[in-house]
Scaffold this motif. Sequence first.
Motif, PDB file in Angstrom:
ATOM      1  N   MET A  38      13.852  33.541  83.415  1.00 48.31           N
ATOM      2  CA  MET A  38      14.707  34.821  82.599  1.00 48.31           C
ATOM      3  C   MET A  38      14.362  34.826  81.299  1.00 48.31           C
ATOM      4  SD  MET A  38      16.641  37.075  83.612  1.00 48.31           S
ATOM      5  CE  MET A  38      17.318  36.384  85.453  1.00 48.31           C
ATOM      6  N   HIS A  39      14.451  33.721  80.486  1.00 48.92           N
ATOM      7  CA  HIS A  39      14.497  33.605  78.869  1.00 48.92           C
ATOM      8  C   HIS A  39      12.916  34.180  78.578  1.00 48.92           C
ATOM      9  CE1 HIS A  39      14.345  32.333  74.842  1.00 48.92           C
ATOM     10  NE2 HIS A  39      13.388  31.800  74.900  1.00 48.92           N
ATOM     11  N   ALA A  40      12.004  33.789  79.205  1.00 52.62           N
ATOM     12  CA  ALA A  40      10.509  34.402  78.843  1.00 52.62           C
ATOM     13  C   ALA A  40      10.487  35.794  79.149  1.00 52.62           C
ATOM     14  CB  ALA A  40       9.387  33.620  79.713  1.00 52.62           C
ATOM     15  N   ARG A  41      11.198  36.308  80.326  1.00 48.64           N
ATOM     16  CA  ARG A  41      11.318  37.629  80.536  1.00 48.64           C
ATOM     17  C   ARG A  41      11.890  38.501  79.447  1.00 48.64           C
ATOM     18  NH1 ARG A  41       8.993  39.096  85.314  1.00 48.64           N
ATOM     19  NH2 ARG A  41      10.008  40.811  85.103  1.00 48.64           N
ATOM     20  N   MET A  42      12.911  38.004  79.036  1.00 52.05           N
ATOM     21  CA  MET A  42      14.043  38.563  78.016  1.00 52.05           C
ATOM     22  C   MET A  42      13.222  38.714  76.539  1.00 52.05           C
ATOM     23  SD  MET A  42      17.775  37.788  78.832  1.00 52.05           S
ATOM     24  CE  MET A  42      17.611  36.032  78.524  1.00 52.05           C
ATOM     25  N   VAL A  43      12.724  37.672  76.088  1.00 52.14           N
ATOM     26  CA  VAL A  43      12.305  37.693  74.696  1.00 52.14           C
ATOM     27  C   VAL A  43      10.789  38.264  74.329  1.00 52.14           C
ATOM     28  CG1 VAL A  43      13.640  35.497  74.423  1.00 52.14           C
ATOM     29  CG2 VAL A  43      11.100  35.272  74.728  1.00 52.14           C
ATOM     30  N   LEU A  44      10.011  38.340  75.342  1.00 44.82           N
ATOM     31  CA  LEU A  44       8.744  38.670  74.932  1.00 44.82           C
ATOM     32  C   LEU A  44       8.455  40.219  74.568  1.00 44.82           C
ATOM     33  CD1 LEU A  44       6.564  36.687  77.525  1.00 44.82           C
ATOM     34  CD2 LEU A  44       6.388  36.706  75.464  1.00 44.82           C
ATOM     35  N   PRO A  45       9.427  41.059  75.524  1.00 43.33           N
ATOM     36  CA  PRO A  45       9.366  42.462  74.952  1.00 43.33           C
ATOM     37  C   PRO A  45       9.843  42.701  73.464  1.00 43.33           C
ATOM     38  CG  PRO A  45      10.363  42.319  77.257  1.00 43.33           C
ATOM     39  CD  PRO A  45      10.197  40.890  76.587  1.00 43.33           C
ATOM     40  N   GLU A  46      10.869  41.918  73.169  1.00 45.14           N
ATOM     41  CA  GLU A  46      11.101  42.234  71.601  1.00 45.14           C
ATOM     42  C   GLU A  46      10.276  41.496  70.944  1.00 45.14           C
ATOM     43  OE1 GLU A  46      15.055  40.949  69.146  1.00 45.14           O
ATOM     44  OE2 GLU A  46      14.935  40.013  71.176  1.00 45.14           O
ATOM     45  N   ALA A  94       2.134  38.232  72.434  1.00 43.53           N
ATOM     46  CA  ALA A  94       3.241  38.633  73.189  1.00 43.53           C
ATOM     47  C   ALA A  94       3.206  39.737  74.148  1.00 43.53           C
ATOM     48  CB  ALA A  94       4.463  38.852  72.170  1.00 43.53           C
ATOM     49  N   HIS A  95       2.606  40.776  73.786  1.00 46.07           N
ATOM     50  CA  HIS A  95       2.405  42.176  74.581  1.00 46.07           C
ATOM     51  C   HIS A  95       1.539  41.692  75.998  1.00 46.07           C
ATOM     52  CE1 HIS A  95       0.757  45.925  76.026  1.00 46.07           C
ATOM     53  NE2 HIS A  95       1.972  46.517  75.487  1.00 46.07           N
ATOM     54  N   ALA A  96       0.398  41.009  75.574  1.00 42.97           N
ATOM     55  CA  ALA A  96      -0.544  40.479  76.549  1.00 42.97           C
ATOM     56  C   ALA A  96       0.281  39.586  77.450  1.00 42.97           C
ATOM     57  CB  ALA A  96      -1.766  39.980  75.983  1.00 42.97           C
ATOM     58  N   LEU A  97       1.031  38.572  77.160  1.00 41.41           N
ATOM     59  CA  LEU A  97       1.568  37.776  77.992  1.00 41.41           C
ATOM     60  C   LEU A  97       2.718  38.304  78.879  1.00 41.41           C
ATOM     61  CD1 LEU A  97       1.905  34.785  79.097  1.00 41.41           C
ATOM     62  CD2 LEU A  97       3.648  34.434  77.188  1.00 41.41           C
ATOM     63  N   LEU A 124       2.612  41.531  79.881  1.00 38.09           N
ATOM     64  CA  LEU A 124       1.960  42.306  80.850  1.00 38.09           C
ATOM     65  C   LEU A 124       1.553  41.206  81.960  1.00 38.09           C
ATOM     66  CD1 LEU A 124      -0.581  44.526  78.990  1.00 38.09           C
ATOM     67  CD2 LEU A 124       1.989  44.969  80.134  1.00 38.09           C
ATOM     68  N   ASP A 125       1.188  39.958  81.790  1.00 32.09           N
ATOM     69  CA  ASP A 125       0.636  39.073  82.590  1.00 32.09           C
ATOM     70  C   ASP A 125       1.946  38.470  83.581  1.00 32.09           C
ATOM     71  OD1 ASP A 125      -1.846  38.996  81.848  1.00 32.09           O
ATOM     72  OD2 ASP A 125      -1.523  37.111  80.605  1.00 32.09           O
ATOM     73  N   LEU A 126       3.023  38.583  82.771  1.00 27.15           N
ATOM     74  CA  LEU A 126       4.133  38.278  83.622  1.00 27.15           C
ATOM     75  C   LEU A 126       4.848  39.266  84.421  1.00 27.15           C
ATOM     76  CD1 LEU A 126       6.177  35.641  81.021  1.00 27.15           C
ATOM     77  CD2 LEU A 126       4.212  35.284  82.675  1.00 27.15           C
ATOM     78  N   GLY A 127       4.381  40.479  84.121  1.00 28.14           N
ATOM     79  CA  GLY A 127       4.912  41.774  84.687  1.00 28.14           C
ATOM     80  C   GLY A 127       6.195  42.114  84.294  1.00 28.14           C
ATOM     81  N   VAL A 128       6.290  42.081  82.715  1.00 27.00           N
ATOM     82  CA  VAL A 128       7.474  42.506  82.187  1.00 27.00           C
ATOM     83  C   VAL A 128       7.385  44.016  81.507  1.00 27.00           C
ATOM     84  CG1 VAL A 128       9.512  41.846  80.523  1.00 27.00           C
ATOM     85  CG2 VAL A 128       8.219  40.359  81.882  1.00 27.00           C
ATOM     86  N   PRO A 129       7.966  44.998  81.723  1.00 23.72           N
ATOM     87  CA  PRO A 129       7.701  45.924  80.888  1.00 23.72           C
ATOM     88  C   PRO A 129       7.975  45.881  79.559  1.00 23.72           C
ATOM     89  CG  PRO A 129       9.898  46.259  82.217  1.00 23.72           C
ATOM     90  CD  PRO A 129       9.032  44.903  82.780  1.00 23.72           C
TER      91      PRO A 129
END
Length: 407
Positions: free
Chosen positions: A375-383, A396-399, A401-406
């Motif tokens: 959850m933490h990884a998915r929350m902070v990467l878009p920001e 951060a943008h590339a990672l 996308l790798d995690l499937g986070v919009p």
Amino acid sequence: MPEQHSPALVPETFAQRARMARDRAGLPRPVAGGLVGRSAEWVKGIETGTIGMPRLPMLIRLATVYECDIADLTGDDRIAAATYTKTAHPALPAIKRALTTYRLAPGDTEPESAEALSARVRQAWTLWHGTGDHRSRVAALLPSLLADTQHSARVLEGTDRRRALIAQAATYHLAQLFLSFQPAPDLVMLTGDRSMTAAQDADSPRAMAGAAWYVNHVHRDANDAAEARVELAEQASALLRQDDEEDVARWGLLQLAVALSYAKVGRAGLAWRYWDRANDAAHRLGPDYAHPWLIFGQGIVDAYALTMHNDLMQPGKALEVALSLDVGRIPSATRRSYHLIETARAHGMKDEGVAAVALLQKAHRESPETARFNMHARMVLPELAKTGPRMVREDAHALALDLGVPV
């Protein structure tokens, strides 16, 4: 005339809704702030209106910590937190079917022996802690393992039945771990309860101790009262012996469970008191000891000190622990990845985006599915991809996308 009732007051402002959500979650401002990487003053600011509504990534963090939908904060019922924070594993429907399918009649199928079941469970745990896509590998085994342990526990008798029930409890632990960070909180609670029921039916103190560790995680993540979690761990601890290596490992794990529970609610003194007990158990077991599937040992005790400092809003102290932490001592790729993410969380709390992204990348290399469903990884990467330091936005943008986070 019929009695008239006044309509329920609906909070009109974001500040009012944020305060109500925090109150419902039962979190003091310092704890709420620490869980989203902000100060108690910041939480007060958004609740009094001196700080405006934050951007979507922070709204997602708040909704996750308060166990509510984003709509409860924004007033817009078109937005749901689960849409953004949780992604479903492709095997989730199959695991759900396996958990909700019942074989009511024993039939003519010969039950698998308790010994064979135990061997299959050990194999599944090896896959869970191994490198690669551990969730997918275990998901392929879980449906048949759940069905076979259930069948054998019903048909076998005596000692064989108790051993089958112990294997069943451990299988439910695996299912519970698979379901963590999935949009299926009801199934997480179900597997936690079933694991404890199987352990009690087996009348096995060790199985009950293992179940208590995982049930503790369920209730801690749900922000349930710490006292209930502590009582369960204490009861299970009392059943264990202090002159047996296996029992000492499970006893130490339960002390760690209590320590994490107290840290989550900001009670530092009690948290470190129980961490000391876990640390003592790890010392007694020796520097090279690690439980084969619970992974308790010195490496895990040291690593969870980092998590406790994070939960106590002490990122500086967390990073001091990280400097001396050797994750290589932890014989589990999933656990190593998790603790790398926890180190990234500490850097994020100090607004050190470069280090945070680098550690999240390392965690992803260590165990891709641990990072993908964290959850933490998915929350902070878009920001970080949008507002982080220029040199990390692309990574951060590339990672993300790798995690499937919009993003």
